[in-house]
Write a protein that holds these residues in place. Sequence first.
Motif, mmCIF file in Angstrom:
data_model
loop_
_atom_site.group_PDB
_atom_site.id
_atom_site.type_symbol
_atom_site.label_atom_id
_atom_site.label_comp_id
_atom_site.label_asym_id
_atom_site.label_seq_id
_atom_site.Cartn_x
_atom_site.Cartn_y
_atom_site.Cartn_z
ATOM 1 N N ALA A 72 0.818 -1.204 0.000
ATOM 2 C CA ALA A 72 0.000 0.000 0.000
ATOM 3 C C ALA A 72 0.860 1.266 0.000
ATOM 4 N N LEU A 73 1.954 1.249 0.755
ATOM 5 C CA LEU A 73 2.862 2.397 0.769
ATOM 6 C C LEU A 73 3.482 2.618 -0.611
ATOM 7 N N SER A 74 3.902 1.539 -1.232
ATOM 8 C CA SER A 74 4.530 1.630 -2.558
ATOM 9 C C SER A 74 3.548 2.110 -3.613
ATOM 10 N N ALA A 75 2.279 1.750 -3.438
ATOM 11 C CA ALA A 75 1.257 2.138 -4.418
ATOM 12 C C ALA A 75 0.798 3.580 -4.241
ATOM 13 N N ASN A 76 1.207 4.217 -3.136
ATOM 14 C CA ASN A 76 0.767 5.590 -2.860
ATOM 15 C C ASN A 76 1.955 6.475 -2.475
ATOM 16 N N GLU A 77 3.006 6.423 -3.274
ATOM 17 C CA GLU A 77 4.238 7.138 -2.948
ATOM 18 C C GLU A 77 4.064 8.656 -2.922
ATOM 19 N N GLU A 78 3.070 9.184 -3.649
ATOM 20 C CA GLU A 78 2.872 10.630 -3.707
ATOM 21 C C GLU A 78 1.875 11.124 -2.666
ATOM 22 N N ALA A 79 1.444 10.258 -1.763
ATOM 23 C CA ALA A 79 0.437 10.627 -0.762
ATOM 24 C C ALA A 79 0.984 11.655 0.227
ATOM 25 N N ALA A 80 0.082 12.486 0.760
ATOM 26 C CA ALA A 80 0.465 13.474 1.770
ATOM 27 C C ALA A 80 0.787 12.787 3.092
ATOM 28 N N GLY A 81 0.295 11.569 3.248
ATOM 29 C CA GLY A 81 0.535 10.809 4.465
ATOM 30 C C GLY A 81 -0.476 9.690 4.599
ATOM 31 N N PHE A 82 -0.358 8.950 5.677
ATOM 32 C CA PHE A 82 -1.222 7.788 5.888
ATOM 33 C C PHE A 82 -1.785 7.812 7.299
ATOM 34 N N ILE A 83 -2.977 7.257 7.429
ATOM 35 C CA ILE A 83 -3.541 7.045 8.747
ATOM 36 C C ILE A 83 -3.677 5.547 8.951
ATOM 37 N N PHE A 84 -3.000 5.046 9.964
ATOM 38 C CA PHE A 84 -2.999 3.616 10.260
ATOM 39 C C PHE A 84 -4.108 3.332 11.261
ATOM 40 N N ASP A 85 -5.103 2.602 10.810
ATOM 41 C CA ASP A 85 -6.311 2.327 11.598
ATOM 42 C C ASP A 85 -6.325 0.851 11.989
ATOM 43 N N GLY A 86 -6.127 0.591 13.282
ATOM 44 C CA GLY A 86 -6.137 -0.794 13.752
ATOM 45 C C GLY A 86 -4.801 -1.489 13.655
ATOM 46 N N PHE A 87 -3.754 -0.741 13.373
ATOM 47 C CA PHE A 87 -2.402 -1.289 13.261
ATOM 48 C C PHE A 87 -1.408 -0.183 13.594
ATOM 49 N N PRO A 88 -0.355 -0.487 14.359
ATOM 50 C CA PRO A 88 0.058 -1.789 14.901
ATOM 51 C C PRO A 88 -0.735 -2.169 16.150
ATOM 52 N N ARG A 89 -0.843 -3.473 16.389
ATOM 53 C CA ARG A 89 -1.583 -3.988 17.537
ATOM 54 C C ARG A 89 -0.657 -4.546 18.620
ATOM 55 N N THR A 90 0.611 -4.741 18.298
ATOM 56 C CA THR A 90 1.580 -5.260 19.265
ATOM 57 C C THR A 90 2.875 -4.473 19.126
ATOM 58 N N ALA A 102 10.906 3.543 7.671
ATOM 59 C CA ALA A 102 12.257 4.062 7.460
ATOM 60 C C ALA A 102 12.749 3.726 6.057
ATOM 61 N N GLN A 103 12.365 2.551 5.567
ATOM 62 C CA GLN A 103 12.731 2.163 4.199
ATOM 63 C C GLN A 103 12.077 3.079 3.178
ATOM 64 N N HIS A 104 10.936 3.642 3.552
ATOM 65 C CA HIS A 104 10.223 4.578 2.675
ATOM 66 C C HIS A 104 10.538 6.032 3.054
ATOM 67 N N ARG A 105 11.577 6.226 3.863
ATOM 68 C CA ARG A 105 12.016 7.546 4.309
ATOM 69 C C ARG A 105 10.887 8.306 4.994
ATOM 70 N N ALA A 106 10.224 7.629 5.901
ATOM 71 C CA ALA A 106 9.105 8.224 6.627
ATOM 72 C C ALA A 106 9.114 7.723 8.065
ATOM 73 N N GLN A 107 8.205 8.258 8.879
ATOM 74 C CA GLN A 107 8.081 7.845 10.266
ATOM 75 C C GLN A 107 6.673 8.157 10.766
ATOM 76 N N ILE A 108 6.310 7.586 11.915
ATOM 77 C CA ILE A 108 5.034 7.896 12.532
ATOM 78 C C ILE A 108 5.128 9.260 13.198
ATOM 79 N N GLY A 109 4.144 10.130 12.930
ATOM 80 C CA GLY A 109 4.140 11.450 13.543
ATOM 81 C C GLY A 109 3.599 11.398 14.959
ATOM 82 N N CYS A 110 2.471 10.716 15.149
ATOM 83 C CA CYS A 110 1.895 10.583 16.478
ATOM 84 C C CYS A 110 0.895 9.442 16.516
ATOM 85 N N MET A 111 0.611 8.986 17.725
ATOM 86 C CA MET A 111 -0.434 7.983 17.948
ATOM 87 C C MET A 111 -1.499 8.614 18.832
ATOM 88 N N VAL A 112 -2.754 8.504 18.371
ATOM 89 C CA VAL A 112 -3.886 8.994 19.149
ATOM 90 C C VAL A 112 -4.740 7.792 19.534
#
Length: 207
Positions: A72-90, A102-112
């Motif tokens: 999904a990350l590879s298919a949306n390389e031009e995205a403004a960002g992602f919202i991870f819903d229900g993941f990670p769980r552990t 990190a492989q996609h030169r990105a990181q999590i901004g925050c967890m709510v």
Amino acid sequence: MLNIVLFGPPGAGKGTQSQKLIAHYHLVHLSTGDLLRAQIAQGTELGLRAKKLMDEGLLVPDEVVIGMIDSALSANEEAAGFIFDGFPRTVPQAESLDRLLAQHRAQIGCMVALEVKEEELVTRLLERGKTSNRPDDQDETKIRRRVTVYNTETAQVAGYYAAQHKFHALNGTGAIDDIFGQVCAVIDQHRAALDEAPAAATEEVQA
């Protein structure tokens, strides 16, 4: 790139808030539940395996989920960002996600994390089960088992992100728009910090 983890037990309102956040911040929604249910609808081998586990309130193997997210990350390389819903769980999933981003030169901004009492969760899910046609939303025993799994395993992820100063817990009971406003306030704070970081790095190089 703005990457957000929206967290909380089943029935906490993650799906509702995700849709509002996607529209507001122009993010791509990565819901592992939706991805897996799509596989189930298509009757794939993965879908059949996932259905059995989900019907029992169990989790799908990490490597399968990480592989889907990578695609999904590879298919949306031009995205403004992602919202991870229900993941990670552990915690291992959180660590794997950090490595993958990190492989996609990105990181999590925050967890709510949306916090809701168990009895309210049970009521919400049983009501949802009347129209969702999901077996795990129609059986109170399975619902409570899912909440127990969250409390004993998934909630530990909060500590992982808290150690990175990225975790925020919010009350998930109340008016949808009020909760949305609180979530946005947290996200905007972290986004501002991310915007300042590259600027600070540039100043250091120029100095």
